[in-house]
Design an enzyme around this catalytic site. Sequence first.
Site, short mmCIF file in Angstrom:
data_model
loop_
_atom_site.label_atom_id
_atom_site.label_comp_id
_atom_site.label_asym_id
_atom_site.label_seq_id
_atom_site.Cartn_x
_atom_site.Cartn_y
_atom_site.Cartn_z
N ASP A 262 0.88 -1.16 0.00
CA ASP A 262 0.00 0.00 0.00
C ASP A 262 0.93 1.22 0.00
OD1 ASP A 262 -2.02 1.83 0.10
OD2 ASP A 262 -3.11 0.84 1.72
C1 BGC Z 1 -4.84 3.53 0.08
C2 BGC Z 1 -4.94 2.60 -1.12
C3 BGC Z 1 -4.71 3.39 -2.38
C4 BGC Z 1 -3.36 4.07 -2.29
C5 BGC Z 1 -3.02 4.88 -3.53
C6 BGC Z 1 -3.56 4.34 0.08
O1 BGC Z 1 -3.60 5.31 1.08
O2 BGC Z 1 -4.92 2.78 1.28
O3 BGC Z 1 -6.19 1.97 -1.14
O4 BGC Z 1 -4.80 2.54 -3.49
O5 BGC Z 1 -3.35 4.95 -1.17
O6 BGC Z 1 -3.79 6.03 -3.59
#
Ligand code: BGC
Length: 757
Positions: free
Chosen positions: A229
Amino acid sequence: MNVKDLVSKMTLQEKASLLSGCDFWHTTAVERLGLSEFMMCDGPNGLRKQEGETDHLGLNSSISTVCYPTASAVASSFDVDLAWKLGQTLGRECQRENVAMLLGPGLNMKRSPVCGRNFEYYSEDPYLAGKIAAAYVNGIQSEGVAACPKHFAANNQEYRRMSGNSTVDERTLHEIYLTAFEIMVKESHPKSIMCAYNQLNGTYLSENKYMLTDVLRDKWGFDGFVVTDWGAGKGPKEGVEAGLDLVMPGPRDDHEKAIIKAVESGELAEEKVDRAVTNILNTLNWTLENKKDYGPSTDETRALDYAFAKELAQESAVLLKNENKALPLKDGNKILFVGEFAKAPRYQGSGSSHINSAYVSNAVDSARAAGKEISFALGYDSRNKDLKNSYILLEEAVEAAREADIIVIFAGLPGSYESEGFDRKDINLPPEQDKLIDELSHQGKKTVVVMHNGAPVAMPWIESVDAVLDMQLAGDAVGDATVSLLWGDVVPSGKLAESYPFKLTDNPSFLNFPGDGGNPVYAEGIYIGYRYYEKKRRPGLFPFGHGLSYTEFEYSDIKVSKDSITDKDNVDVSVEIWNIGRYLAKEVVQLYVSPGSSKVSRPYKELKGFTKVELSPGEKKVVTFTLDSRAFAYYETKIHDFYVPSGDYSIMIGSSVNDIRQTAEVHVESTSELPITFDQFTAIEDILDTKKGQAILGPVLQQMNDGMGESEDDDALGEGGAEMFEKMILEMPIINLASFGILSTDEVNGILEKLNG
Ligand code: BGC
């Protein structure tokens, strides 16, 4: 591209550079070898492609596009074909926008109704979430675009999501928190997966070998690449060792340098770096081979996408209550729309999934455009809660209600309540909305409430309103979809994918959410959502699977293809559904399996099949489900796998988890026994549960029993005494046969030797 050949030509530095992104949304290119970068973007309920300033919280703008209903709504459609089509539609848009991978879907379990991201997740039920996710991933990938399901795993709250430690026992982990991922991986082979920020049982998911390698790859056969993530990467060496491939976002020179250093110092085997590079390049290669030239989006493609967003919103809406024939609305009635959301609806969540909508319909304009006569009153103003202003607006609404036959109040959670990054404090609506509904529902007029929410809300006024239509977070077409459902052009057919409790304190995770310091202990175990409410026979506001229709369905004639099967067989279950009402409509037929008596604690009912069927008035259809052994299994820690114990199981078919209409019985015979080592403290009943135990200990006990029958003291046990005595014996450790002088210690040890021999 010959990936193997390419990797063999890469320098260590080139390889290490590929293991982190070059910027917020791209992998790193290796120009010397003609290797391009590829772009990943958020979804999952639309395409969030950022071209200017980048961020992972949905703060900066992205391309203007269509926003579809959120995952929570899509799951409520209980329609895998629609989930597939949503994936396909987004896959096409990614192709048009040169996006190689979509960061979604989110399929974490809804452990608590207040998790800020519940709108982005499918369900509290792993089977439903897994099936919908698999269909969505298959849809995206059918267009040659990689999917990246997230957040793997046990990421079920937003509070301290980047550091918290989820403590989850092995059975609960596999049976509840991993099953959706397992179904999705096995049925859709995603090209990537995103590991979660948090720790699981003390180890960060980005460094968790058990999860990233043992379970994901070795047990389930995942063959894509694992990406962190955004910002979840920890130790570079530890990550690669555990099975992590890509760290996002970049640039991360420190990561690259650390990888090179670890390999050069011999701490990290270069083959492991090669594995990670190969996994990333395999996906890159697949997307290049499947690149399609659809040309840019046009007004026409947008119109088609909007029409699909409307269909999905219609199919996801849940009619929670409908009394006194309040719905559908009838032309000729004087209808009053009340509430901010009638003009400015809430239709998506906040955070990284936030879509820049080109156009959002609202119920007031949609109704008027459809030729419906409605009047409108604001009722409250969320930006000006000044007492006097609130009083005036409420009085205006009450005044307008006097002229109306039916009042339709548009309510729901404001954007500031539901978002990525924080959890809700409670499940209440803003107080001004509760007050408005309460007041208007006591004007002697029919009252309908239209809800806009991505997670359960309390409805203290439920008894005084006639109908509630839950639109969920319905995407751009929310207004048009709402109007078509209110007037019955389309009949509601969605079902709740998450139980609605009366109060937050009723929820099983309540005592352990969000955990001290954001470190939750999942003490409720497998009993989340309806598994808890059903087991405790504790009704909620609305149960899982609930959703009404304007028509009525009758269920009859359940049949099972066999009454008795082994755990290696499948069994077919069919049931007849009859539309006995006046509307063309769809019903979600749900199949639950309920184990009879069980030695291990098991949920009363578990969803093991569902299908959506469309019926004209008077039409009957037979619906068939095929159940395999997994439908009867629980996760057994003794074998670290799912296991089906012999027993009688009820197959329950119904319209919600607690509206079961038809039941049939099946006996399942297990063909394998659980491993057991017998010692002096093994309970007699556990010994007798095994074939060997029955053969060796059975006759000894029989002899004992016969002896007692002849004893003159038998009467001394009194009525039911023999039964009591038998129970006591069965629960005793075998050594107690010696402690009570029934057998000698040598005799007990002799039996044990035979049992273990
Ligand atoms: C989120 C993800 C997301 C990523 C990119 C993170 O903070 O948890 O779900 O895909 O950011 O934006």
